[in-house]
Design an enzyme around this catalytic site. Structure first.
Site, PDB file in Angstrom:
ATOM      1  N   TRP A   1       2.712  10.004  12.578  1.00 36.13           N
ATOM      2  CA  TRP A   1       2.323   9.823  11.476  1.00 36.13           C
ATOM      3  C   TRP A   1       1.387  10.810  11.255  1.00 36.13           C
ATOM      4  O   TRP A   1       0.230  11.728  11.621  1.00 36.13           O
ATOM      5  CB  TRP A   1       1.864   9.066  10.664  1.00 36.13           C
ATOM      6  CG  TRP A   1       2.901   7.338  10.911  1.00 36.13           C
ATOM      7  CD1 TRP A   1       3.978   7.759  11.154  1.00 36.13           C
ATOM      8  CD2 TRP A   1       2.664   6.660  10.585  1.00 36.13           C
ATOM      9  NE1 TRP A   1       4.819   6.335  10.566  1.00 36.13           N
ATOM     10  CE2 TRP A   1       3.438   5.744  10.460  1.00 36.13           C
ATOM     11  CE3 TRP A   1       1.299   5.399   9.554  1.00 36.13           C
ATOM     12  CZ2 TRP A   1       3.690   4.167   9.922  1.00 36.13           C
ATOM     13  CZ3 TRP A   1       1.546   4.387   9.518  1.00 36.13           C
ATOM     14  CH2 TRP A   1       2.720   3.758   9.323  1.00 36.13           C
TER      15      TRP A   1
ATOM     16  N   GLU B   1       0.148  -3.673  -9.436  1.00 34.71           N
ATOM     17  CA  GLU B   1      -0.312  -5.826  -9.076  1.00 34.71           C
ATOM     18  C   GLU B   1      -1.769  -5.840  -9.000  1.00 34.71           C
ATOM     19  O   GLU B   1      -1.757  -7.047  -8.120  1.00 34.71           O
ATOM     20  CB  GLU B   1       0.837  -5.248  -6.603  1.00 34.71           C
ATOM     21  CG  GLU B   1       1.823  -5.262  -7.758  1.00 34.71           C
ATOM     22  CD  GLU B   1       3.068  -3.444  -7.668  1.00 34.71           C
ATOM     23  OE1 GLU B   1       2.031  -2.703  -7.920  1.00 34.71           O
ATOM     24  OE2 GLU B   1       3.454  -3.739  -7.034  1.00 34.71           O
TER      25      GLU B   1
ATOM     26  N   THR C   1       6.031  -1.650 -12.979  1.00 35.49           N
ATOM     27  CA  THR C   1       5.504  -1.093 -11.849  1.00 35.49           C
ATOM     28  C   THR C   1       6.418   0.370 -12.200  1.00 35.49           C
ATOM     29  O   THR C   1       7.534   0.123 -13.105  1.00 35.49           O
ATOM     30  CB  THR C   1       5.885  -1.685 -10.347  1.00 35.49           C
ATOM     31  OG1 THR C   1       7.067  -2.011 -10.456  1.00 35.49           O
ATOM     32  CG2 THR C   1       4.830  -2.619 -10.015  1.00 35.49           C
TER      33      THR C   1
ATOM     34  N   LYS D   1       7.423  11.168   9.045  1.00 30.81           N
ATOM     35  CA  LYS D   1       7.118  11.588  11.152  1.00 30.81           C
ATOM     36  C   LYS D   1       7.738  12.343  11.866  1.00 30.81           C
ATOM     37  O   LYS D   1       8.848  12.499  11.594  1.00 30.81           O
ATOM     38  CB  LYS D   1       8.287   9.634  10.721  1.00 30.81           C
ATOM     39  CG  LYS D   1       7.810   8.403  10.932  1.00 30.81           C
ATOM     40  CD  LYS D   1       7.995   7.521  11.329  1.00 30.81           C
ATOM     41  CE  LYS D   1       6.901   5.871  11.794  1.00 30.81           C
ATOM     42  NZ  LYS D   1       8.189   4.771  11.912  1.00 30.81           N
TER      43      LYS D   1
HETATM   44  P1  ADP Z   1       3.583   3.633  -9.321  1.00 30.50           P
HETATM   45  O1  ADP Z   1       3.327   4.144  -9.823  1.00 30.50           O
HETATM   46  O2  ADP Z   1       4.789   2.300  -8.277  1.00 30.50           O
HETATM   47  O3  ADP Z   1       3.890   2.258 -10.541  1.00 30.50           O
HETATM   48  P2  ADP Z   1       1.171   2.416  -9.829  1.00 30.50           P
HETATM   49  O4  ADP Z   1       0.754   2.723 -10.751  1.00 30.50           O
HETATM   50  O5  ADP Z   1       0.528   0.786  -9.606  1.00 30.50           O
HETATM   51  O6  ADP Z   1       2.116   2.391  -8.440  1.00 30.50           O
HETATM   52  O7  ADP Z   1       0.112   3.039  -8.419  1.00 30.50           O
HETATM   53  C1  ADP Z   1      -0.441   2.607  -7.093  1.00 30.50           C
HETATM   54  C2  ADP Z   1      -0.196   3.527  -6.467  1.00 30.50           C
HETATM   55  O8  ADP Z   1      -1.164   4.884  -6.890  1.00 30.50           O
HETATM   56  C3  ADP Z   1      -0.875   2.820  -5.030  1.00 30.50           C
HETATM   57  O9  ADP Z   1      -0.346   1.821  -4.117  1.00 30.50           O
HETATM   58  C4  ADP Z   1      -0.999   4.073  -4.403  1.00 30.50           C
HETATM   59  O10 ADP Z   1      -0.645   4.412  -2.982  1.00 30.50           O
HETATM   60  C5  ADP Z   1      -1.527   4.859  -4.878  1.00 30.50           C
HETATM   61  N1  ADP Z   1      -3.004   5.269  -5.737  1.00 30.50           N
HETATM   62  C6  ADP Z   1      -3.964   5.051  -6.182  1.00 30.50           C
HETATM   63  N2  ADP Z   1      -4.503   5.343  -6.531  1.00 30.50           N
HETATM   64  C7  ADP Z   1      -4.558   6.327  -5.713  1.00 30.50           C
HETATM   65  C8  ADP Z   1      -5.962   7.114  -5.162  1.00 30.50           C
HETATM   66  N3  ADP Z   1      -7.454   7.395  -5.239  1.00 30.50           N
HETATM   67  N4  ADP Z   1      -5.727   7.622  -3.708  1.00 30.50           N
HETATM   68  C9  ADP Z   1      -4.515   7.732  -3.731  1.00 30.50           C
HETATM   69  N5  ADP Z   1      -3.439   7.270  -4.175  1.00 30.50           N
HETATM   70  C10 ADP Z   1      -3.714   6.113  -5.008  1.00 30.50           C
END
Ligand code: ADP
Length: 542
Positions: free
Chosen positions: A444, A331, A186, A439
């Site tokens: 929210w 994930e 991640t 918040k």
């Molecule tokens: P990270 O940025 O922590 O590495 P990922 O690349 O796996 O994580 O991205 C996952 C996160 O990206 C999701 O949990 C969500 O918050 C955000 N995300 C993914 N697709 C969308 C979407 N279409 N709209 C809003 N948020 C999104």
């Protein structure tokens, strides 16, 4: 009584064998780091992947070993996708946009044995080579004539030499489909990076589901250009989907600016593409500024961050390119939901239809989801109640690599950290990430809505909304804006643009204009950095 059907393990190598046998003359086109355009076919891909599998074995890579890549989207990276996983080793895609310290930390944690890299990343390799603990050899993904000289990188090998030196006859081994196939960390927007370790089974099942018409909708008639990088979450599965359906593949290499992408879309007849909103911003700016259009592009998959409705309508109404809004996570391999309409939505007017398309979509078969309140109790799917989104399914992690962070599941469900609603038709809509929620007075405020309204203003290029400290309300929304070049807008005009669009108390208290908004390694806005930058910001008193 058991069924009487054959048992075949779901292995990644079977995707390649299928593509080679049934779509052998289908093209794979790559814009290379070397500057030219390279073309070959799935037949060539198969042959070279087998040569590389022999090379890996000859260099002591065995079952379960981690083989790392630091590479753009291109045919050599594709060969490694299949050669490494196909032979039972684990492909570990490293993200070159991370800080060298993080790359070292992740490579050590993964215990990578070999690292393949595109020449672009030679400076990064030089920086990390003396520090990484387990990597025994570095392979430059180029030919002999372009090999770097005097780099000081130890045990430096040449990719094309390896291909040339090894025979193409290699029988892909058969093994348990639950064997690990690839590893992706991640991006660490939430603490230390943690590894999602995919299996052959999870990858093949994800490929079936993600290719479906109501998901990413890919077929043999498509020409797919993944802008989304192969170094993060397997380019949303497109390198596997392309083999499964036999689509033509087009790789952009390092050239991701609007002009380069548009030229490639047009010259190769691209029909479907995929990427995060920030990439499309550059493309749309180029297309708009140069009065271009899309001749063959039919669909674009937008995910990784919320797709602003203004971007959706630019693609759909101005350029006749359908937007598929998708949600997923590292994930989840990553596809969880995709937004396609149901037949009953065809009768809706444009605004109502757009409101549905702004949602992140319906769960693809295989993903089960629910929302829960702060007490963990399940909330209704009424499109109003919002709570933490929980998912489960055969391509959702059960634990992180090496058990980091303990057991992530709650009663078998993976808590996503996203806050969302789910409507009675099953459409999920993210209102925020739980740590980005603002918040105010115990309630929210969803930052995504506020950002979508801001970027709909013609003078705004990029906007992010964060919570800043407020003596009475705890937090209040602050809008951070990058203006489009040559465009102008005032704080008051932007604040006025919220009128009638949201509950009045959601309106941002203040607007700051900046030259740049920090983007993370996967092209997403880094709100933690913004919060840090503006933690002492004084909101105007009402
Ligand atoms: P990270 O940025 O922590 O590495 P990922 O690349 O796996 O994580 O991205 C996952 C996160 O990206 C999701 O949990 C969500 O918050 C955000 N995300 C993914 N697709 C969308 C979407 N279409 N709209 C809003 N948020 C999104």
């Amino acid at each position: 009584m058991n069924g009487l059907m054959q048992q075949h393990a779901l292995l990644i190598s079977t995707l390649l064998t299928h593509a080679e046998r049934h779509h052998g003359d289908q093209e794979i086109v790559s814009r290379r780091v070397e500057g030219d355009v390279h073309r070959y076919t799935y037949r060539d891909l198969g042959e070279r992947a087998r040569r590389m599998a022999n090379a890996l074995a000859a260099h002591g890579i065995s079952f379960g070993d981690r083989v790392a890549t630091l590479a753009w989207n291109g045919y050599r990276h594709m060969e490694l996708y299949y050669a490494v996983s196909g032979s039972g080793a684990v492909l570990h895609t490293l993200n070159p946009r991370l800080h060298p310290d993080q790359v070292v930390w992740i490579a050590d944690h993964a215990e990578d044995q070999v690292l393949f890299f595109d020449l672009t990343f030679l400076p990064l390799i030089e920086a990390i080579a003396p520090r990484v603990k387990t990597i025994k050899a570095f392979v430059a993904m180029t030919d002999r004539t372009r090999m770097p000289s005097g780099s000081g990188v130890p045990n430096l090998l040449c990719y094309e030499d390896l291909i040339e030196a090894h025979a193409p006859d290699f029988a892909w081994p058969s093994f348990d489909e639950n064997t690990a196939s690839s590893l992706c960390y991640t991006s660490g927007t939430t603490g230390n990076p943690k590894g999602a370790l995919y299996s052959h089974r999870s990858t093949v099942l994800h490929t079936y589901a993600a290719a479906l018409p109501d998901a990413l909708n890919c077929s043999a008639r498509d020409v797919i250009l993944p802008v989304v990088p192969m170094f993060h979450v397997n380019a949303w599965g497109l390198p596997y989907i392309a083999c499964m359906v036999g689509a033509k593949l087009v790789f952009p290499g390092p050239w991701l600016d609007g002009k380069s992408l548009h030229d490639l879309f047009e010259s190769e007849g691209v029909t479907v593409s995929a990427g995060v909103p920030t990439v499309w911003q550059g493309l749309l700016a180029y297309v708009e500024g140069n009065r271009k259009s899309f001749t063959t592009m039919r669909r674009t998959i937008i995910g990784g961050a919320a797709c602003p409705p203004a971007m959706m309508s630019a693609f759909q109404d101005r350029y006749d390119v359908q937007v598929l809004h998708a949600w997923g996570m590292t994930e989840l391999s990553p596809v969880g939901t995709v937004c396609t309409l149901k037949p009953k939505h065809q009768a809706l007017d444009d605004d109502a239809r757009r409101a549905i398309q702004a949602k992140q979509g319906r769960a693809v078969y295989g993903i089960d989801m629910k929302i829960v309140g702060e007490d963990g109790r399940e909330l209704p799917h009424d499109g109003k109640a919002s709570g933490e989104l929980m998912v489960r399914g055969p391509w959702v992690i059960s634990r992180y690599f090496k058990g980091e962070g303990g057991d992530p599941l709650v009663d078998g469900w993976f808590p996503t950290g996203d806050v969302s609603t789910i409507d009675p038709d099953g459409y999920m809509q993210i209102t925020d990430r739980s740590k980005d929620v603002i918040k105010s007075g115990g309630e929210w405020i969803g930052s995504i809505d506020l950002e979508n309204i801001a970027v709909a203003h013609p003078a705004v290029a990029l906007a992010a909304c964060i919570g800043t400290k407020h003596p009475k309300w705890d937090e209040r929304p602050l809008l951070v804006v990058v203006k489009k070049p040559g465009a102008d807008v005032t704080r008051e005009e932007l604040i006025a643009s919220y009128e009638g669009k949201i509950a009045k108390w959601w309106t941002p208290d203040d607007v700051v204009f900046v030259d740049d908004i920090p983007l993370g390694a996967t092209g997403k806005i880094q709100k933690n950095k913004l919060r840090e930058m503006f933690k002492h910001h004084c909101l105007p008193t009402a």
